[in-house]
Scaffold this motif. Structure first.
Motif, short mmCIF file in Angstrom:
data_model
loop_
_atom_site.label_atom_id
_atom_site.label_comp_id
_atom_site.label_asym_id
_atom_site.label_seq_id
_atom_site.Cartn_x
_atom_site.Cartn_y
_atom_site.Cartn_z
N ILE A 88 4.22 -4.22 14.44
CA ILE A 88 3.06 -4.08 15.33
C ILE A 88 3.55 -4.07 16.77
CG2 ILE A 88 0.84 -5.08 16.01
CD1 ILE A 88 1.04 -6.58 13.18
N LEU A 89 3.24 -2.97 17.44
CA LEU A 89 3.68 -2.81 18.83
C LEU A 89 2.80 -3.65 19.75
CD1 LEU A 89 5.19 -1.19 21.06
CD2 LEU A 89 3.44 0.56 20.83
N ARG A 90 3.45 -4.51 20.52
CA ARG A 90 2.71 -5.31 21.49
C ARG A 90 3.27 -4.98 22.87
NH1 ARG A 90 -0.73 -10.13 21.64
NH2 ARG A 90 -1.30 -10.03 23.83
N GLU A 91 2.68 -3.96 23.51
CA GLU A 91 3.24 -3.52 24.79
C GLU A 91 2.74 -4.39 25.93
OE1 GLU A 91 1.68 0.44 25.94
OE2 GLU A 91 0.89 0.52 23.91
N VAL A 92 3.64 -4.68 26.84
CA VAL A 92 3.28 -5.56 27.97
C VAL A 92 3.69 -4.94 29.29
CG1 VAL A 92 3.40 -7.69 26.60
CG2 VAL A 92 5.45 -6.87 27.79
N GLY A 93 3.09 -5.43 30.36
CA GLY A 93 3.42 -4.94 31.69
C GLY A 93 2.75 -3.61 31.96
N SER A 94 3.27 -2.90 32.95
CA SER A 94 2.75 -1.58 33.28
C SER A 94 3.90 -0.59 33.21
CB SER A 94 2.15 -1.60 34.68
OG SER A 94 3.16 -1.93 35.61
N THR A 95 3.60 0.69 33.44
CA THR A 95 4.65 1.71 33.33
C THR A 95 5.83 1.40 34.25
OG1 THR A 95 2.95 3.32 32.87
CG2 THR A 95 5.08 4.19 33.50
N ASN A 96 5.52 0.98 35.48
CA ASN A 96 6.62 0.80 36.43
C ASN A 96 7.10 -0.65 36.57
OD1 ASN A 96 4.06 0.52 37.54
ND2 ASN A 96 4.83 0.74 39.64
N LYS A 97 6.23 -1.60 36.25
CA LYS A 97 6.67 -2.99 36.45
C LYS A 97 6.32 -3.88 35.26
CE LYS A 97 7.09 -3.81 41.35
NZ LYS A 97 7.19 -4.95 42.24
N THR A 98 7.30 -4.62 34.81
CA THR A 98 7.04 -5.64 33.80
C THR A 98 7.76 -6.91 34.23
OG1 THR A 98 6.98 -3.90 32.12
CG2 THR A 98 7.16 -6.15 31.33
N HIS A 99 7.00 -8.00 34.26
CA HIS A 99 7.56 -9.27 34.70
C HIS A 99 7.81 -10.18 33.49
CE1 HIS A 99 6.25 -8.17 38.77
NE2 HIS A 99 5.17 -7.71 38.16
N LEU A 100 8.63 -11.19 33.70
CA LEU A 100 8.91 -12.13 32.61
C LEU A 100 7.62 -12.77 32.10
CD1 LEU A 100 11.21 -13.36 30.97
CD2 LEU A 100 11.26 -15.25 32.61
N LYS A 101 6.69 -13.06 33.04
CA LYS A 101 5.45 -13.73 32.61
C LYS A 101 4.61 -12.83 31.70
CE LYS A 101 2.17 -13.05 36.51
NZ LYS A 101 2.34 -11.64 36.61
N ASP A 102 4.77 -11.50 31.82
CA ASP A 102 4.05 -10.59 30.92
C ASP A 102 4.48 -10.83 29.47
OD1 ASP A 102 2.66 -9.29 32.99
OD2 ASP A 102 4.40 -8.00 33.38
N TYR A 103 5.78 -11.01 29.29
CA TYR A 103 6.30 -11.29 27.96
C TYR A 103 5.80 -12.66 27.50
CZ TYR A 103 9.77 -7.48 28.55
OH TYR A 103 10.39 -6.28 28.74
N GLN A 104 5.95 -13.60 28.43
CA GLN A 104 5.58 -14.98 28.13
C GLN A 104 4.14 -15.08 27.60
OE1 GLN A 104 6.65 -16.80 31.76
NE2 GLN A 104 7.86 -18.39 30.76
N GLU A 105 3.23 -14.40 28.32
CA GLU A 105 1.81 -14.48 27.97
C GLU A 105 1.48 -13.77 26.67
OE1 GLU A 105 -0.05 -13.00 31.49
OE2 GLU A 105 0.42 -14.84 32.63
N ALA A 106 2.36 -12.87 26.24
CA ALA A 106 2.06 -12.10 25.02
C ALA A 106 2.51 -12.83 23.75
CB ALA A 106 2.73 -10.74 25.09
N ILE A 107 3.30 -13.88 23.94
CA ILE A 107 3.82 -14.58 22.76
C ILE A 107 2.68 -15.32 22.04
CG2 ILE A 107 5.38 -16.43 21.98
CD1 ILE A 107 7.24 -15.67 24.29
N ASN A 108 2.59 -15.09 20.73
CA ASN A 108 1.59 -15.82 19.92
C ASN A 108 2.16 -16.01 18.53
OD1 ASN A 108 0.56 -13.69 17.93
ND2 ASN A 108 0.43 -12.62 19.91
N GLU A 109 1.36 -16.52 17.60
CA GLU A 109 1.95 -16.84 16.28
C GLU A 109 2.32 -15.60 15.46
OE1 GLU A 109 -2.50 -17.38 16.06
OE2 GLU A 109 -0.88 -17.84 17.47
N GLN A 110 1.82 -14.43 15.88
CA GLN A 110 2.19 -13.18 15.21
C GLN A 110 3.52 -12.60 15.72
OE1 GLN A 110 0.91 -11.39 12.59
NE2 GLN A 110 -0.11 -13.38 12.38
N SER A 111 4.00 -13.13 16.83
CA SER A 111 5.20 -12.54 17.45
C SER A 111 6.44 -12.80 16.60
CB SER A 111 5.46 -13.15 18.82
OG SER A 111 4.27 -13.23 19.56
N ALA A 112 7.27 -11.76 16.48
CA ALA A 112 8.54 -11.93 15.77
C ALA A 112 9.72 -11.65 16.69
CB ALA A 112 8.61 -11.00 14.57
N MET A 113 9.49 -10.77 17.64
CA MET A 113 10.65 -10.27 18.37
C MET A 113 10.29 -9.85 19.79
SD MET A 113 12.88 -6.92 17.27
CE MET A 113 13.39 -7.59 15.72
#
Ligand SMILES: *Cc1c(COP(=O)(O)O)cnc(C)c1O
Length: 463
Positions: free
Chosen positions: A192-217
């Protein structure tokens, strides 16, 4: 319409036509049938009138003969790459040197211990050979080979993120060479694709906020064939590795080309440098900047590689003995610093003086060919093959034009003879960086041949 259809000859009549003898029967039959079918379709669609049909019928036998000849030609042909683009997926990417082939031929000509342990007399491990070499060279824990880097991505996603989320930056949902697109590969792998950030900028917190119990990688993809400039930001692998490991996730970097640090590339960390931050898994191609056979090289933690080996998919993505032998020989050349054995690396490292000499020699051979006007020029080669999109390598070559043939026409005449060039401002450009040993001779032959045809007054062809 009917009366037009009646004008078409019978297949048997054509088969026994005196000008169509001594051709392979199966090919001839196929060509005749398809040619007649095309004509029939055009008649039925009222695309041709009687006059046009008569003209086509007069040309029918020579056309069929020419098509049979064409069908007999091999589809795989050797070409001369004068584009200065070293890695072209369409041209087979990295090529091999004679000395490397000489090393592997004896193995290909005999049985060998591909998957056999001489001490126990039992089944051995196919992946052990390159694993040892890679671990020694790169200081990694474990390594695995698959068919290509696309296979590596598929296997890794399917093993660790089946029906689970993979967090990836929007700026890294790349497409490589048409058929490989990260979102599609994820679908294939049931991730399952979980895309974060925007086309030009992605910050560490974008990844951080996307983490949930479904996350694997958390996945990072090399942008490979394009470069974003301006208001851009991406997260480096080190930060992502740290974040993933903090949350018990796998961090995986699809490095694309990857390189082993031989070339001086300030903007491209080598595999060895990336490994310093101890990522869970990385993968890269064997036939891009590495300069070896088509392969996907997976490197990372032993426990994870072990899990990859247990996935049934690996059996389908398995590498052949040729790949293993060719990669082993390539890596051995790296260890011995014998760059001449790896044409990709040799081409990227040719000294300027050597390029100048090659150019001078080519220029001398071309300058007296009738109708050809040429000069020596500075050029810029690129690595190509979805690697180093911004990097250029100062090169030399010959720029030429034909006094009677438009450059566009000349380019296609050369191409049909297997000489691939680029054009700029109405000139044909020949970059000497990607020319091989006997190419100069062949280029002269091809251009002489074209000049000769021109002398025979074959003008209409070219206009
Ligand atoms: C080239 C590339 C691939 C595909 O690798 P192949 O060896 O052609 O299968 C995958 N990901 C990235 C980022 C690439 O650059």
């Amino acid at each position: 319409m009917r009366h037009l259809l009646k004008l078409l000859p019978k297949v048997d009549t054509l088969l026994s036509h005196q000008d169509l003898q001594n051709l392979p029967q199966a090919t001839l039959k196929r060509v005749i049938t398809s040619t007649l079918n095309t004509l029939r379709d055009e008649i039925l669609a009222q695309k041709i009138d009687e006059n046009q049909l008569q003209i086509r019928l007069e040309q029918l036998v020579p056309t069929i003969k020419a098509q049979c000849k064409l069908a007999q030609e091999p589809t795989l042909k050797r070409i001369i790459n004068a584009t200065g683009v070293i890695l072209q997926t369409n041209f087979g990417r990295s090529i091999f040197s004679q000395s490397l082939l000489d090393e592997i031929t004896p193995f290909l000509q005999s049985y060998h211990t591909l998957e056999y342990d001489l001490h126990t007399g039992k089944r051995g491990e196919r992946y052990i050979h390159t694993k040892e070499t890679l671990c020694e060279m790169l200081g990694c824990e474990d390594a695995l080979l698959v068919n290509n880097n696309a296979s590596a991505v598929l296997l890794i996603l399917n093993t660790f993120a089946r029906n689970k989320e993979v967090i990836i930056s929007r700026g890294e949902l790349v497409e490589i060479g048409g058929s490989f697109r990260i979102p599609e590969v994820m679908k294939c792998a049931s991730s399952i694709l979980r895309e974060v950030g925007s086309t030009n900028k992605t910050h560490l917190k974008d990844y951080q906020e996307a983490i949930n119990e479904q996350s694997a990688m958390i996945m990072k993809t090399h942008q490979s064939n394009f470069k974003q400039i301006g208001f851009v930001q991406s997260c480096d692998m080190r930060a992502l590795t740290h974040l993933a490991q903090e949350h018990g996730l796998i961090d995986y970097y699809d490095l694309g080309s990857g390189h082993l640090g031989v070339l001086d590339l300030p903007n491209e960390p080598s595999v060895k440098e990336i490994l310093k931050h101890k990522p869970s898994l990385i993968s890269f191609s064997g036939d891009k900047l590495l300069g070896g056979p088509q392969a996907g090289i997976i490197i990372g933690k032993s426990a994870l590689i072990k899990q990859l080996k247990q996935n049934q998919l690996l059996r389908a993505l398995r590498v052949d003995k040729f790949t293993i032998l060719a990669l082993e020989a390539t890596l051995k050349a790296y260890k011995e610093r014998q760059w001449h054995k790896i044409p990709t690396l040799a081409m990227l490292q040719i000294p300027q003086e050597a390029l100048q000499q090659k150019t001078q020699s080519l220029y001398e051979s071309l300058k007296n060919i009738p109708h050809i006007q040429c000069e020596m020029i500075n050029l810029q080669s690129i690595a190509g093959g979805g690697s180093l999109p911004e990097e250029t390598f100062a090169s030399f070559g010959v720029s030429l034009y034909h006094t009677q043939i438009p450059t566009k026409t000349l380019e296609s005449l050369l191409r049909e003879k297997g000489l691939i060039t680029s054009t700029k401002q109405n000139r044909i450009l020949l970059d000497v960086r990607t020319l091989l040993e006997d190419d100069e001779k062949r280029i002269v032959e091809i251009l002489n041949h074209i000049a000769h045809q021109e002398n025979k007054g074959n003008n209409d062809r070219f206009s």
